[in-house]
Scaffold this motif. Structure first.
Motif, PDB file in Angstrom:
ATOM      1  N   LEU A 165     -26.863  13.041 -19.923  1.00 12.05           N
ATOM      2  CA  LEU A 165     -26.517  14.352 -20.451  1.00 12.05           C
ATOM      3  C   LEU A 165     -26.257  15.323 -19.311  1.00 12.05           C
ATOM      4  CD1 LEU A 165     -29.429  14.509 -23.051  1.00 12.05           C
ATOM      5  CD2 LEU A 165     -27.077  13.713 -23.456  1.00 12.05           C
ATOM      6  N   LEU A 166     -25.049  15.869 -19.257  1.00  7.99           N
ATOM      7  CA  LEU A 166     -24.717  16.883 -18.263  1.00  7.99           C
ATOM      8  C   LEU A 166     -25.329  18.205 -18.703  1.00  7.99           C
ATOM      9  CD1 LEU A 166     -23.159  17.786 -15.727  1.00  7.99           C
ATOM     10  CD2 LEU A 166     -21.167  18.140 -17.219  1.00  7.99           C
ATOM     11  N   VAL A 167     -26.080  18.859 -17.825  1.00  3.57           N
ATOM     12  CA  VAL A 167     -26.759  20.107 -18.187  1.00  3.57           C
ATOM     13  C   VAL A 167     -26.315  21.283 -17.332  1.00  3.57           C
ATOM     14  CG1 VAL A 167     -28.763  18.967 -19.220  1.00  3.57           C
ATOM     15  CG2 VAL A 167     -28.791  19.527 -16.775  1.00  3.57           C
ATOM     16  N   ASP A 168     -25.173  21.173 -16.670  1.00  2.00           N
ATOM     17  CA  ASP A 168     -24.610  22.281 -15.902  1.00  2.00           C
ATOM     18  C   ASP A 168     -23.694  23.108 -16.794  1.00  2.00           C
ATOM     19  OD1 ASP A 168     -25.890  21.560 -13.591  1.00  2.00           O
ATOM     20  OD2 ASP A 168     -24.120  20.717 -12.609  1.00  2.00           O
ATOM     21  N   GLY A 169     -23.533  24.367 -16.452  1.00  2.25           N
ATOM     22  CA  GLY A 169     -22.646  25.237 -17.208  1.00  2.25           C
ATOM     23  C   GLY A 169     -21.196  25.130 -16.784  1.00  2.25           C
ATOM     24  N   VAL A 170     -20.969  24.568 -15.612  1.00  2.00           N
ATOM     25  CA  VAL A 170     -19.626  24.408 -15.069  1.00  2.00           C
ATOM     26  C   VAL A 170     -19.391  22.913 -14.849  1.00  2.00           C
ATOM     27  CG1 VAL A 170     -18.133  24.982 -13.113  1.00  2.00           C
ATOM     28  CG2 VAL A 170     -19.821  26.646 -13.924  1.00  2.00           C
ATOM     29  N   TRP A 171     -18.200  22.446 -15.233  1.00  2.00           N
ATOM     30  CA  TRP A 171     -17.875  21.025 -15.043  1.00  2.00           C
ATOM     31  C   TRP A 171     -17.821  20.722 -13.549  1.00  2.00           C
ATOM     32  CZ3 TRP A 171     -17.818  17.393 -18.673  1.00  2.00           C
ATOM     33  CH2 TRP A 171     -17.390  16.120 -18.307  1.00  2.00           C
ATOM     34  N   PRO A 172     -18.465  19.634 -13.106  1.00  2.00           N
ATOM     35  CA  PRO A 172     -18.480  19.293 -11.676  1.00  2.00           C
ATOM     36  C   PRO A 172     -17.079  18.935 -11.171  1.00  2.00           C
ATOM     37  CG  PRO A 172     -19.954  17.868 -12.944  1.00  2.00           C
ATOM     38  CD  PRO A 172     -19.219  18.706 -13.915  1.00  2.00           C
ATOM     39  N   ARG A 173     -16.821  19.318  -9.947  1.00  2.00           N
ATOM     40  CA  ARG A 173     -15.512  19.077  -9.339  1.00  2.00           C
ATOM     41  C   ARG A 173     -15.283  17.602  -9.061  1.00  2.00           C
ATOM     42  NH1 ARG A 173     -15.641  23.917  -4.903  1.00  2.00           N
ATOM     43  NH2 ARG A 173     -15.593  25.596  -6.434  1.00  2.00           N
ATOM     44  N   GLY A 174     -14.054  17.187  -9.298  1.00  2.00           N
ATOM     45  CA  GLY A 174     -13.600  15.874  -8.852  1.00  2.00           C
ATOM     46  C   GLY A 174     -14.135  14.683  -9.610  1.00  2.00           C
ATOM     47  N   ILE A 175     -14.619  14.870 -10.837  1.00  2.00           N
ATOM     48  CA  ILE A 175     -15.155  13.729 -11.580  1.00  2.00           C
ATOM     49  C   ILE A 175     -14.773  13.880 -13.053  1.00  2.00           C
ATOM     50  CG2 ILE A 175     -17.422  14.765 -11.981  1.00  2.00           C
ATOM     51  CD1 ILE A 175     -18.564  11.864 -11.475  1.00  2.00           C
ATOM     52  N   THR A 176     -14.434  12.761 -13.659  1.00  2.15           N
ATOM     53  CA  THR A 176     -14.050  12.775 -15.073  1.00  2.15           C
ATOM     54  C   THR A 176     -15.234  12.383 -15.947  1.00  2.15           C
ATOM     55  OG1 THR A 176     -13.390  10.445 -15.137  1.00  2.15           O
ATOM     56  CG2 THR A 176     -11.700  12.046 -14.441  1.00  2.15           C
ATOM     57  N   LYS A 177     -15.089  12.657 -17.226  1.00  6.52           N
ATOM     58  CA  LYS A 177     -16.132  12.278 -18.181  1.00  6.52           C
ATOM     59  C   LYS A 177     -16.346  10.768 -18.170  1.00  6.52           C
ATOM     60  CE  LYS A 177     -17.447  12.617 -23.010  1.00  6.52           C
ATOM     61  NZ  LYS A 177     -17.099  13.098 -24.347  1.00  6.52           N
ATOM     62  N   ALA A 178     -15.263  10.015 -18.083  1.00  9.19           N
ATOM     63  CA  ALA A 178     -15.377   8.552 -18.061  1.00  9.19           C
ATOM     64  C   ALA A 178     -16.123   8.074 -16.817  1.00  9.19           C
ATOM     65  CB  ALA A 178     -13.992   7.915 -18.129  1.00  9.19           C
ATOM     66  N   GLU A 179     -15.823   8.673 -15.662  1.00 10.71           N
ATOM     67  CA  GLU A 179     -16.511   8.290 -14.429  1.00 10.71           C
ATOM     68  C   GLU A 179     -17.992   8.632 -14.484  1.00 10.71           C
ATOM     69  OE1 GLU A 179     -13.040   8.896 -11.065  1.00 10.71           O
ATOM     70  OE2 GLU A 179     -14.013  10.660 -11.917  1.00 10.71           O
ATOM     71  N   MET A 180     -18.314   9.729 -15.151  1.00 13.96           N
ATOM     72  CA  MET A 180     -19.698  10.193 -15.244  1.00 13.96           C
ATOM     73  C   MET A 180     -20.499   9.365 -16.253  1.00 13.96           C
ATOM     74  SD  MET A 180     -20.801  14.177 -15.515  1.00 13.96           S
ATOM     75  CE  MET A 180     -19.137  14.758 -15.386  1.00 13.96           C
ATOM     76  N   GLU A 181     -19.806   8.794 -17.208  1.00 17.32           N
ATOM     77  CA  GLU A 181     -20.446   8.001 -18.270  1.00 17.32           C
ATOM     78  C   GLU A 181     -21.504   8.821 -19.013  1.00 17.32           C
ATOM     79  OE1 GLU A 181     -21.416   3.857 -17.360  1.00 17.32           O
ATOM     80  OE2 GLU A 181     -20.355   4.098 -15.450  1.00 17.32           O
ATOM     81  N   ILE A 182     -21.099  10.008 -19.492  1.00 13.85           N
ATOM     82  CA  ILE A 182     -22.046  10.871 -20.195  1.00 13.85           C
ATOM     83  C   ILE A 182     -21.914  10.720 -21.705  1.00 13.85           C
ATOM     84  CG2 ILE A 182     -22.148  12.555 -18.339  1.00 13.85           C
ATOM     85  CD1 ILE A 182     -20.438  14.422 -20.108  1.00 13.85           C
ATOM     86  N   GLN A 183     -23.016  10.947 -22.388  1.00 16.05           N
ATOM     87  CA  GLN A 183     -23.013  10.973 -23.845  1.00 16.05           C
ATOM     88  C   GLN A 183     -22.673  12.370 -24.353  1.00 16.05           C
ATOM     89  OE1 GLN A 183     -25.278   8.738 -22.232  1.00 16.05           O
ATOM     90  NE2 GLN A 183     -23.676   7.394 -22.980  1.00 16.05           N
ATOM     91  N   ALA A 184     -23.095  13.401 -23.608  1.00 17.90           N
ATOM     92  CA  ALA A 184     -22.848  14.765 -24.062  1.00 17.90           C
ATOM     93  C   ALA A 184     -22.941  15.735 -22.892  1.00 17.90           C
ATOM     94  CB  ALA A 184     -23.868  15.163 -25.132  1.00 17.90           C
ATOM     95  N   TRP A 185     -22.278  16.866 -23.076  1.00 17.60           N
ATOM     96  CA  TRP A 185     -22.373  17.988 -22.152  1.00 17.60           C
ATOM     97  C   TRP A 185     -23.147  19.073 -22.873  1.00 17.60           C
ATOM     98  CZ3 TRP A 185     -17.624  21.281 -20.213  1.00 17.60           C
ATOM     99  CH2 TRP A 185     -18.053  22.188 -19.250  1.00 17.60           C
ATOM    100  N   LEU A 186     -24.401  19.260 -22.497  1.00 18.45           N
ATOM    101  CA  LEU A 186     -25.266  20.253 -23.130  1.00 18.45           C
ATOM    102  C   LEU A 186     -25.156  21.578 -22.375  1.00 18.45           C
ATOM    103  CD1 LEU A 186     -28.434  18.099 -23.935  1.00 18.45           C
ATOM    104  CD2 LEU A 186     -26.370  18.472 -25.295  1.00 18.45           C
ATOM    105  N   ARG A 187     -23.981  22.150 -22.427  1.00 18.71           N
ATOM    106  CA  ARG A 187     -23.683  23.388 -21.718  1.00 18.71           C
ATOM    107  C   ARG A 187     -24.582  24.531 -22.188  1.00 18.71           C
ATOM    108  NH1 ARG A 187     -17.541  25.209 -21.290  1.00 18.71           N
ATOM    109  NH2 ARG A 187     -17.539  23.463 -22.724  1.00 18.71           N
ATOM    110  N   ALA A 188     -25.004  24.483 -23.448  1.00 18.99           N
ATOM    111  CA  ALA A 188     -25.854  25.548 -23.997  1.00 18.99           C
ATOM    112  C   ALA A 188     -27.214  25.623 -23.295  1.00 18.99           C
ATOM    113  CB  ALA A 188     -26.051  25.341 -25.489  1.00 18.99           C
TER     114      ALA A 188
END
Length: 145
Positions: free
Chosen positions: A26-49
């Protein structure tokens, strides 16, 4: 003290490869990290909240000298974020979770603070040790992490 889940909470930089023990990533940052795609990260969800507010994130600037104040302010934001915490609790009920973050500093980032809040509540001191009466970071949660 009540804990958030019977499942572990791991921490990992988004740039590290997924591992067999990660569970739900689970990505828990408010800003998408530079230079990496969702597929590369292999995340289930982005919990931006669950990320710190933009103002708090910019004020902190990953300055270790501001860490204690950042944690206190972020814990206040988390305590008021019932919906975001409920979303995280749902993942924790299903199994192990890895909170992903983009910061270079592995000790002073929002994922560390979020994990501490979930495991120990808002009454943890700057080192993560409990500093008062117990209060679970996720109301109604039980088990251990």
């Amino acid at each position: 003290m009540a804990r958030a889940s019977r499942h572990p909470i791991h921490l990992k930089r988004v740039y590290e490869p997924a591992g067999p023990l990660d569970g739900q990533r689970l990505l828990v940052d408010g800003v998408w990290p530079r230079g990496i795609t969702k597929a590369e990260m292999e995340i289930q969800a982005w919990l931006r909240a669950l990320a710190p507010s933009t103002g708090l994130r910019k004020w902190f600037g990953h300055d270790p000298l501001r860490w204690d104040d950042f944690r206190a302010r972020y814990f206040e934001e988390l305590a008021a974020n019932v919906d975001g915490l409920a979303q995280l609790r749902a993942y924790l009920e299903r199994g192990p979770v890895t909170l992903l973050y983009g910061a270079r500093d592995e000790e002073h980032n929002n994922a560390v603070a979020l994990r501490d809040f979930v495991l120990h509540g808002a009454h943890t001191g700057p080192t993560g040790r409990h500093a008062g009466s117990p209060r679970a970071g996720l109301p109604g949660a039980r088990g251990h992490a």
